[in-house]
Design a protein around this motif. Structure first.
Motif, PDB file in Angstrom:
ATOM      1  N   GLU A  97       4.985  -9.580  -6.798  1.00 16.30           N
ATOM      2  CA  GLU A  97       3.461  -9.963  -6.761  1.00 16.30           C
ATOM      3  C   GLU A  97       3.194 -10.826  -5.336  1.00 16.30           C
ATOM      4  O   GLU A  97       1.942 -10.951  -5.055  1.00 16.30           O
ATOM      5  CB  GLU A  97       2.952 -10.734  -7.825  1.00 16.30           C
ATOM      6  N   LYS A  98       4.118 -11.167  -4.784  1.00 17.37           N
ATOM      7  CA  LYS A  98       3.923 -11.992  -3.392  1.00 17.37           C
ATOM      8  C   LYS A  98       3.994 -11.032  -2.134  1.00 17.37           C
ATOM      9  O   LYS A  98       4.135 -11.830  -1.237  1.00 17.37           O
ATOM     10  CB  LYS A  98       4.885 -13.362  -3.461  1.00 17.37           C
ATOM     11  N   SER A  99       4.446  -9.844  -2.263  1.00 19.03           N
ATOM     12  CA  SER A  99       4.714  -8.940  -1.108  1.00 19.03           C
ATOM     13  C   SER A  99       3.536  -8.343  -0.814  1.00 19.03           C
ATOM     14  O   SER A  99       2.775  -7.299  -1.450  1.00 19.03           O
ATOM     15  CB  SER A  99       5.733  -7.836  -1.661  1.00 19.03           C
ATOM     16  N   PRO A 100       3.031  -8.716   0.562  1.00 17.81           N
ATOM     17  CA  PRO A 100       1.786  -8.134   1.003  1.00 17.81           C
ATOM     18  C   PRO A 100       2.290  -6.666   1.129  1.00 17.81           C
ATOM     19  O   PRO A 100       0.893  -5.583   1.095  1.00 17.81           O
ATOM     20  CB  PRO A 100       1.786  -8.806   2.193  1.00 17.81           C
ATOM     21  N   GLY A 101       3.349  -6.286   1.247  1.00 14.47           N
ATOM     22  CA  GLY A 101       3.438  -4.673   1.636  1.00 14.47           C
ATOM     23  C   GLY A 101       3.281  -4.003   0.362  1.00 14.47           C
ATOM     24  O   GLY A 101       2.839  -2.908   0.157  1.00 14.47           O
ATOM     25  N   GLY A 150       0.027  -0.768  -1.344  1.00 14.44           N
ATOM     26  CA  GLY A 150       0.724   0.301  -1.759  1.00 14.44           C
ATOM     27  C   GLY A 150       2.036   0.855  -1.276  1.00 14.44           C
ATOM     28  O   GLY A 150       2.368   1.849  -1.400  1.00 14.44           O
ATOM     29  N   GLY A 151       2.683  -0.255  -0.567  1.00 19.02           N
ATOM     30  CA  GLY A 151       4.110   0.039  -0.161  1.00 19.02           C
ATOM     31  C   GLY A 151       5.068   0.649  -1.373  1.00 19.02           C
ATOM     32  O   GLY A 151       4.733   0.014  -2.656  1.00 19.02           O
ATOM     33  N   GLY A 211       7.689  -1.605   5.968  1.00 20.13           N
ATOM     34  CA  GLY A 211       8.550  -1.483   7.059  1.00 20.13           C
ATOM     35  C   GLY A 211      10.034  -2.105   7.283  1.00 20.13           C
ATOM     36  O   GLY A 211      10.924  -2.118   8.056  1.00 20.13           O
ATOM     37  N   GLU A 212       9.973  -3.278   6.283  1.00 16.09           N
ATOM     38  CA  GLU A 212      11.048  -4.304   6.514  1.00 16.09           C
ATOM     39  C   GLU A 212      12.143  -3.826   5.434  1.00 16.09           C
ATOM     40  O   GLU A 212      12.145  -2.891   4.378  1.00 16.09           O
ATOM     41  CB  GLU A 212      10.666  -5.649   5.811  1.00 16.09           C
ATOM     42  N   SER A 213      13.383  -3.925   5.991  1.00 16.93           N
ATOM     43  CA  SER A 213      14.598  -3.705   4.988  1.00 16.93           C
ATOM     44  C   SER A 213      15.404  -4.601   4.584  1.00 16.93           C
ATOM     45  O   SER A 213      15.498  -5.821   5.200  1.00 16.93           O
ATOM     46  CB  SER A 213      15.326  -2.546   5.854  1.00 16.93           C
ATOM     47  N   LEU A 255      11.477  -1.279   2.167  1.00 23.99           N
ATOM     48  CA  LEU A 255       9.994  -1.116   1.726  1.00 23.99           C
ATOM     49  C   LEU A 255       9.127  -0.343   2.783  1.00 23.99           C
ATOM     50  O   LEU A 255       8.937  -0.843   3.683  1.00 23.99           O
ATOM     51  CB  LEU A 255       9.055  -2.906   1.827  1.00 23.99           C
ATOM     52  N   ALA A 256       8.890   0.724   2.069  1.00 25.48           N
ATOM     53  CA  ALA A 256       8.354   1.891   2.894  1.00 25.48           C
ATOM     54  C   ALA A 256       6.751   2.096   2.599  1.00 25.48           C
ATOM     55  O   ALA A 256       6.017   1.677   1.792  1.00 25.48           O
ATOM     56  CB  ALA A 256       8.903   3.101   2.459  1.00 25.48           C
ATOM     57  N   ALA A 257       6.262   2.641   3.598  1.00 22.87           N
ATOM     58  CA  ALA A 257       4.664   3.127   3.490  1.00 22.87           C
ATOM     59  C   ALA A 257       4.567   4.388   2.376  1.00 22.87           C
ATOM     60  O   ALA A 257       5.335   4.953   2.001  1.00 22.87           O
ATOM     61  CB  ALA A 257       4.180   3.768   4.704  1.00 22.87           C
TER      62      ALA A 257
END
Length: 235
Positions: free
Chosen positions: A112-116, A120-121, A153-155, A181-183
């Protein structure tokens, strides 16, 4: 730590093993270290309650074998081909200082704290478990990856996880990926305004009317009166 009571068994034939299982017990073997292998039996009901817990095969179990506790690690469970009930278990003795290979699950926290993820990531998990080589008394319960602040975009690679000095992945020579974390892969098409849909409907109706009016008569079609013969002249 998980606890199980166990009893030494002296079964030698398939019939004796079947009787043991019919009485609600599961045969098992303890092996490893300098001590001899031990053949034991454990309660199937208690065993199933532990198997239902997460990560049973990567957690140390304390077996009370006729009152004598010893730490072991479940290595293999065999199931009945039809009933899917456990019918045999192999336990490895936990000997301090001896390294073993074991798969440890990966746990993701703070979704819940991930902006990605909020945008919708998609979290693509490449490895849900990572095989490690570690001392049997230092088995990590899980490998934790924190998603707090993570954007699209982060891995996450194995190097991003803090492991103790004597705990190493069995895959060496490369910093392998655990998750990314992909689009979003599918973009939702915006809905058309109601006015545009109505205009398209009217245009389609007008086109259909025009086509019907300009349609030429078929070659085989006849006009009224074509079948009438001319009247014979009176002589």
């Amino acid at each position: 730590m998980n606890l199980l009571d166990a009893n030494i068994r002296n079964t030698k034939t398939k019939g004796e093993l079947s009787t043991l299982r019919n009485n609600g017990s599961v045969p098992a073997v303890i092996y490893g270290g300098e001590a001899k292998n031990e053949t034991i039996s454990i309660s199937k009901k208690l065993l199933k309650s532990l198997i239902e817990k997460e990560n049973f095969l990567s957690n140390i179990v304390t077996l009370n074998v006729d009152g004598k506790p010893q730490n072991v690690l479940p290595r293999e469970i065999k199931y009945h081909i039809i009933s899917d009930e456990p019918i045999h278990v192999d336990f490895l003795r936990v000997v301090p200082g001896v390294k073993i290979r074991i798969e440890v699950p990966v746990q993701f926290i703070n979704h819940e704290k991930s902006p990605g993820l909020k945008r919708g990531g998609v979290l693509n998990i490449v490895r849900r478990k990572v095989e490690l080589r570690c001392p049997s008394e230092k088995i990590p319960e899980n490998l934790v990856i924190d998603l707090d602040g993570v954007d699209i975009g982060e891995s996450f690679k194995i190097s991003s996880i803090n492991l103790e000095a004597d705990v190493t992945p069995t895959i060496v020579g490369r910093d392998f990926v655990i998750a990314t974390l992909a689009a979003p892969t599918v973009m939702k098409e915006p809905e058309k305004p109601a006015e545009a849909e109505a205009a398209e409907g009217e245009a389609g109706a007008e086109a259909a009317t025009a086509e019907d009016g300009d349609k030429p008569a078929a070659e085989g079609d006849k006009k009224e009166g074509d079948d009438k013969k001319p009247a014979e002249e009176k002589k």
